[in-house]
Design an enzyme around this catalytic site. Sequence first.
Site, short mmCIF file in Angstrom:
data_model
loop_
_atom_site.label_atom_id
_atom_site.label_comp_id
_atom_site.label_asym_id
_atom_site.label_seq_id
_atom_site.Cartn_x
_atom_site.Cartn_y
_atom_site.Cartn_z
N ASP A 100 20.18 -20.69 -38.44
CA ASP A 100 20.18 -21.99 -39.11
C ASP A 100 18.79 -22.52 -39.44
OD1 ASP A 100 19.22 -22.50 -36.58
OD2 ASP A 100 21.11 -23.34 -35.84
N GLU A 122 25.44 -15.03 -36.56
CA GLU A 122 25.57 -16.28 -35.80
C GLU A 122 26.12 -17.40 -36.70
OE1 GLU A 122 22.44 -19.06 -34.00
OE2 GLU A 122 22.68 -17.59 -32.41
N GLU A 136 19.12 -28.10 -38.66
CA GLU A 136 19.87 -26.85 -38.50
C GLU A 136 21.36 -26.98 -38.80
OE1 GLU A 136 17.77 -28.08 -36.22
OE2 GLU A 136 16.11 -26.65 -36.11
N HIS A 220 11.85 -28.26 -28.04
CA HIS A 220 11.17 -28.24 -29.34
C HIS A 220 11.91 -28.93 -30.47
CE1 HIS A 220 13.77 -25.37 -31.48
NE2 HIS A 220 13.97 -24.84 -30.31
N ARG A 222 13.47 -31.07 -33.41
CA ARG A 222 12.92 -32.16 -34.24
C ARG A 222 13.55 -33.52 -33.92
NH1 ARG A 222 11.12 -28.21 -37.54
NH2 ARG A 222 9.48 -28.77 -39.01
N HIS A 253 6.03 -25.12 -26.73
CA HIS A 253 6.15 -24.74 -28.14
C HIS A 253 4.89 -25.16 -28.88
CE1 HIS A 253 7.78 -24.61 -32.23
NE2 HIS A 253 8.86 -23.99 -31.77
C1 UD1 Z 1 11.81 -23.78 -36.14
C2 UD1 Z 1 13.22 -23.95 -36.73
C3 UD1 Z 1 14.21 -24.25 -35.62
C4 UD1 Z 1 14.12 -23.23 -34.51
C5 UD1 Z 1 12.68 -23.11 -34.02
C6 UD1 Z 1 12.54 -22.04 -33.00
C7 UD1 Z 1 13.40 -24.95 -38.95
C8 UD1 Z 1 13.41 -26.19 -39.74
N1 UD1 Z 1 13.22 -25.10 -37.64
O1 UD1 Z 1 11.40 -25.03 -35.62
O2 UD1 Z 1 15.52 -24.24 -36.16
O3 UD1 Z 1 14.95 -23.64 -33.45
O4 UD1 Z 1 11.84 -22.79 -35.14
O5 UD1 Z 1 11.35 -22.18 -32.28
O6 UD1 Z 1 13.55 -23.88 -39.48
N2 UD1 Z 1 3.64 -23.44 -35.01
C9 UD1 Z 1 2.50 -22.70 -34.76
N3 UD1 Z 1 2.63 -21.36 -34.50
C10 UD1 Z 1 3.83 -20.74 -34.46
C11 UD1 Z 1 4.98 -21.51 -34.67
C12 UD1 Z 1 4.87 -22.85 -34.97
O7 UD1 Z 1 1.40 -23.21 -34.78
O8 UD1 Z 1 3.88 -19.52 -34.19
C13 UD1 Z 1 3.49 -24.90 -35.32
C14 UD1 Z 1 2.96 -25.15 -36.73
O9 UD1 Z 1 2.17 -26.29 -36.71
C15 UD1 Z 1 4.23 -25.40 -37.54
C16 UD1 Z 1 5.04 -26.18 -36.51
O10 UD1 Z 1 4.79 -25.52 -35.29
O11 UD1 Z 1 4.00 -26.13 -38.73
C17 UD1 Z 1 6.51 -26.26 -36.79
O12 UD1 Z 1 7.06 -25.00 -37.10
P1 UD1 Z 1 8.47 -24.92 -37.89
O13 UD1 Z 1 8.84 -23.51 -38.05
O14 UD1 Z 1 8.42 -25.76 -39.11
O15 UD1 Z 1 9.46 -25.67 -36.94
P2 UD1 Z 1 9.88 -25.39 -35.45
O16 UD1 Z 1 9.87 -26.70 -34.76
O17 UD1 Z 1 9.11 -24.27 -34.89
N1 UDP Z 2 11.49 -17.59 -25.73
C1 UDP Z 2 10.39 -16.75 -25.56
N2 UDP Z 2 9.25 -17.28 -25.05
C2 UDP Z 2 9.14 -18.59 -24.70
C3 UDP Z 2 10.25 -19.44 -24.88
C4 UDP Z 2 11.42 -18.91 -25.41
O1 UDP Z 2 10.45 -15.56 -25.86
O2 UDP Z 2 8.06 -19.00 -24.23
C5 UDP Z 2 12.72 -17.03 -26.32
C6 UDP Z 2 13.99 -17.30 -25.59
O3 UDP Z 2 14.25 -16.29 -24.63
C7 UDP Z 2 15.02 -17.33 -26.70
C8 UDP Z 2 14.25 -17.82 -27.89
O4 UDP Z 2 12.88 -17.67 -27.58
O5 UDP Z 2 15.50 -16.02 -27.00
C9 UDP Z 2 14.58 -19.24 -28.19
O6 UDP Z 2 13.70 -19.74 -29.12
P1 UDP Z 2 13.55 -21.29 -29.40
O7 UDP Z 2 13.94 -22.06 -28.20
O8 UDP Z 2 12.20 -21.48 -29.96
O9 UDP Z 2 14.57 -21.53 -30.61
P2 UDP Z 2 16.15 -21.84 -30.66
O10 UDP Z 2 16.87 -20.79 -29.92
O11 UDP Z 2 16.34 -23.21 -30.09
O12 UDP Z 2 16.43 -21.83 -32.12
#
Ligand code: UD1
Ligand code: UDP
Length: 385
Positions: A100, A122, A136, A220, A222, A253
């Site tokens: 999602d 999924e 999502e 993490h 939003r 995160h």
């Molecule tokens: C995203 C997904 C969410 C998922 C989550 C898993 C969307 C809208 N959200 O949320 O569904 O549950 O990933 O973790 O698709 N950032 C870094 N390095 C990284 C990753 C993120 O610096 O490797 C920072 C950046 O500033 C980035 C911000 O996190 O802009 C947000 O990342 P984004 O992918 O937009 O949203 P997540 O909150 O990570």
């Molecule tokens: N995870 C990881 N390292 C971490 C935290 C989570 O590898 O430090 C893994 C966790 O085992 C799971 C996935 O990341 O498989 C979940 O990701 P996240 O919580 O970012 O996203 P969501 O599942 O909520 O979309």
Amino acid sequence: MNKKIKILVSFGTRPEGIKLAPVIKEIQKESDKFDLIICSTGQHKEMLKQVIDFFELKPDIELDVMVQNQSLGMLSSKILGSMEEVFKKACPDMVIVQGDTTTAFLTAFIAFYRKIKIGHVEAGLRTYNKYSPFPEEINRQLISKIADLHFAPTKNAYENLRKEGIDAKGLFLTGNTVVDAINWGANRIKTKSEDQKSQDIRYLENILDLNKKIILVTMHRRESFGKEIANVCEALKHISQKYKDVDIVYPVHLNPNVRNPVGKILSNIDNIKLIKPLSYEPFLWLMSKSYFLITDSGGVQEEAPTLRKPVLVIREFTERSESVDLGISKLIGTNTQSIINNASLLLDNEVDYEKMIADNNPYGDGKASKKIVSAIFDYYSLKNK
Ligand code: UD1
Ligand code: UDP
């Protein structure tokens, strides 16, 4: 069927990478049937690289759409533009997306514009609350509108899709591929010698007292930005003061909307360890060493039953209701006192704790990827008859 089926698997974030890794490996086993293109949008950077490295994924196409703290609109426009180009060049028969995220929805959306078939891994998770999880819930509802094959991880998800009018012919109950991913990860870890143990595990052994009860925290979402995150942090602070014999470990995160407030409230507390996001191997190890988990993560809610760890879910709604119904996870919201009370109950009361240990896993049996890949093959075999 003479021609191979050309499949493009797209992912952009940590959980998509983890949950699609076993599907990719299964497609790779069937190289006489499929041509595979692996595409990473790079929605995540460091957190996705950890997954790509651990599962040895080797993307054929690597986009680079992440900019620190960009808006959903900016992120979306970059994915839309670049996926259009990817599809123009690659011309796949089918694209596979997972879950999602913005990557999943927009990859599917552009595939729809180009009349490329869409397989959704999924599928069918629902809260039916537009803003929770945000964005999502709407991303996955929209993917269901345009997907051709829907791979539902649970009976509830399957039934949601049937009720929404999805034809049973394109709908498959497969289990969640996260269970396949854990099994792959656990096997890989088993084959390693003590010397090859990851550096991160050695680091965790150093900073944690494994004789203490360990609470593992992730957060993490939003919809929790702002007051909710602060509430959760205040609860963790309180728990750390009340229970000196507990270590709280929290891989934070990288989103600055999470990292900044968490760092502000929880830094410099002896028994709270704020650490960087962990690669999958040390994260699985840490889950296995934990007494229970506090999380708003979708994936972690699904993984915990495999590792038989109770989960306190810091959200107002969950689409992973199966474990709540079994009593092995508890939906407790983000109210500070509720988190303190529920954590205290598990720490103080062994009977209540034992009740939350899973006897079985409602999220899958480790065979989801095989079922998905064989459903894709059957779909094309029948079409060509
Ligand atoms: C995203 C997904 C969410 C998922 C989550 C898993 C969307 C809208 N959200 O949320 O569904 O549950 O990933 O973790 O698709 N950032 C870094 N390095 C990284 C990753 C993120 O610096 O490797 C920072 C950046 O500033 C980035 C911000 O996190 O802009 C947000 O990342 P984004 O992918 O937009 O949203 P997540 O909150 O990570
Ligand atoms: N995870 C990881 N390292 C971490 C935290 C989570 O590898 O430090 C893994 C966790 O085992 C799971 C996935 O990341 O498989 C979940 O990701 P996240 O919580 O970012 O996203 P969501 O599942 O909520 O979309």
